[in-house]
Write a protein that holds these residues in place. Structure first.
Motif, mmCIF file in Angstrom:
data_model
loop_
_atom_site.group_PDB
_atom_site.id
_atom_site.type_symbol
_atom_site.label_atom_id
_atom_site.label_comp_id
_atom_site.label_asym_id
_atom_site.label_seq_id
_atom_site.Cartn_x
_atom_site.Cartn_y
_atom_site.Cartn_z
ATOM 1 N N ALA A 227 0.851 -1.193 0.000
ATOM 2 C CA ALA A 227 0.000 0.000 0.000
ATOM 3 C C ALA A 227 0.885 1.241 0.000
ATOM 4 O O ALA A 227 2.071 1.176 0.343
ATOM 5 N N GLU A 228 0.287 2.375 -0.347
ATOM 6 C CA GLU A 228 1.025 3.623 -0.398
ATOM 7 C C GLU A 228 0.053 4.777 -0.183
ATOM 8 O O GLU A 228 -1.108 4.713 -0.602
ATOM 9 N N GLY A 229 0.511 5.822 0.481
ATOM 10 C CA GLY A 229 -0.331 6.985 0.696
ATOM 11 C C GLY A 229 0.075 7.727 1.945
ATOM 12 O O GLY A 229 1.180 7.538 2.472
ATOM 13 N N SER A 230 -0.805 8.586 2.445
ATOM 14 C CA SER A 230 -0.556 9.293 3.695
ATOM 15 C C SER A 230 -0.699 8.314 4.860
ATOM 16 O O SER A 230 -1.195 7.191 4.700
ATOM 17 N N TYR A 231 -0.300 8.749 6.061
ATOM 18 C CA TYR A 231 -0.434 7.879 7.231
ATOM 19 C C TYR A 231 -1.896 7.509 7.460
ATOM 20 O O TYR A 231 -2.217 6.347 7.740
ATOM 21 N N ASP A 232 -2.779 8.488 7.350
ATOM 22 C CA ASP A 232 -4.204 8.209 7.547
ATOM 23 C C ASP A 232 -4.708 7.154 6.570
ATOM 24 O O ASP A 232 -5.484 6.257 6.939
ATOM 25 N N GLU A 233 -4.241 7.253 5.324
ATOM 26 C CA GLU A 233 -4.695 6.298 4.305
ATOM 27 C C GLU A 233 -4.188 4.892 4.584
ATOM 28 O O GLU A 233 -4.968 3.930 4.560
ATOM 29 N N VAL A 234 -2.893 4.755 4.855
ATOM 30 C CA VAL A 234 -2.351 3.403 5.037
ATOM 31 C C VAL A 234 -2.779 2.802 6.376
ATOM 32 O O VAL A 234 -2.940 1.585 6.494
ATOM 33 N N SER A 235 -3.007 3.651 7.375
ATOM 34 C CA SER A 235 -3.374 3.110 8.685
ATOM 35 C C SER A 235 -4.807 2.584 8.698
ATOM 36 O O SER A 235 -5.173 1.803 9.581
ATOM 37 N N GLN A 236 -5.612 2.989 7.719
ATOM 38 C CA GLN A 236 -6.983 2.479 7.621
ATOM 39 C C GLN A 236 -7.125 1.359 6.590
ATOM 40 O O GLN A 236 -8.217 0.854 6.364
#
Length: 260
Positions: A227-236
């Protein structure tokens, strides 16, 4: 669109039938702090070793500032402006803090291998070295023998010696590993400070560090990009939660935080 400073295309590394890095496509944006995270054995450090040419890729390409550096040697990579730190402390323990930074600066003089020259010939670098030590809050430790530095300060010194080599892209391999809370906070703030005007790619296990300072996060699992993205994106992301926690049930950003 933000300029891409480092890009890999289908990057892979096999070790006698074991695939450590599998078809990784990575884009690091100029000026960002970009984290590479993943469970133990995910291939993060192997990926770092491929990017800095301590390992040769089995397949794929690496571009730095649009130039193909796939076949370059480690010293050539460093001269182009990609400088890395290591998980294990890589400073000269019996030199002073100032002397360690001067060694990094010495490359610009072209005298790195002039072992017969007096150490006094390097005194012209003292002011520049002290400026770097001020940047990393080590000025008061300039004359301290490095072996006597607390662990967190040694990591700060490594960042100073990395800066001394004029990096355009800094690769930091687990910069807060083994630190207590106070040192983690100090080094995290230091990374934010030195990132101004530079690009940083870091492997980091501490999710509070990652969530606090990183613009983008790439998650590896079993050598592949998960996965890749901001912290909020990857943490969800349910796949990320499963990789870290072994389950998708009842997961959240807090669960990822608690994984390390």
């Amino acid at each position: 669109m933000t300029d891409v400073i480092l890009e890999t295309s289908h990057l892979s590394k096999d070790f006698k039938g074991f695939t450590a890095v599998n078809d990784v496509n990575l884009k690091v944006q100029r000026g960002h702090i970009h984290a590479l995270i993943g469970p133990n054995g995910a291939g993060k450090t192997t990926c770092f070793n491929l990017l800095t040419k301590f390992l040769i890729p089995t397949s794929g390409t690496i571009l730095f500032n649009g130039r193909d550096i796939t076949a370059a040697k480690p010293a050539q990579i460093a001269r182009q402006g990609i400088i890395r730190s290591f998980q294990i402390s890589a400073v000269f323990p019996h030199l002073t803090v100032l002397q360690n930074v001067r060694i990094g600066l010495q490359r610009a003089l072209g005298t790195s291998f002039h072992f017969w020259k007096s150490e006094r010939s390097l005194s012209c670098l003292n002011d520049q070295a002290m400026e770097l030590l001020t940047q990393v809050d080590l000025r008061e430790f300039a004359e301290t023998t490095t072996v006597d530095l607390p662990y967190g300060r040694k990591r700060a010194l490594e960042i100073a010696t990395t800066l001394a080599m004029g990096p355009e892209l800094m690769l930091l391999d687990e910069p807060t590993q083994g630190m207590g809370h106070e040192d983690v906070s100090r080094v995290t703030e230091l990374i934010k400070k030195v990132a101004v005007g530079r690009t940083i790619l870091m492997v980091e296990h501490n999710m509070s560090v990652v969530s606090g300072i990183c613009d983008k996060i790439s998650v590896l699992q079993r050598g592949a990009m998960l996965a890749e993205g901001s912290y909020d994106e990857v943490s969800q992301n349910s796949q990320v939660m499963e990789a870290y926690m072994g389950t998708t049930a009842g997961t959240s950003a807090g669960a990822l935080e608690g994984a390390h």
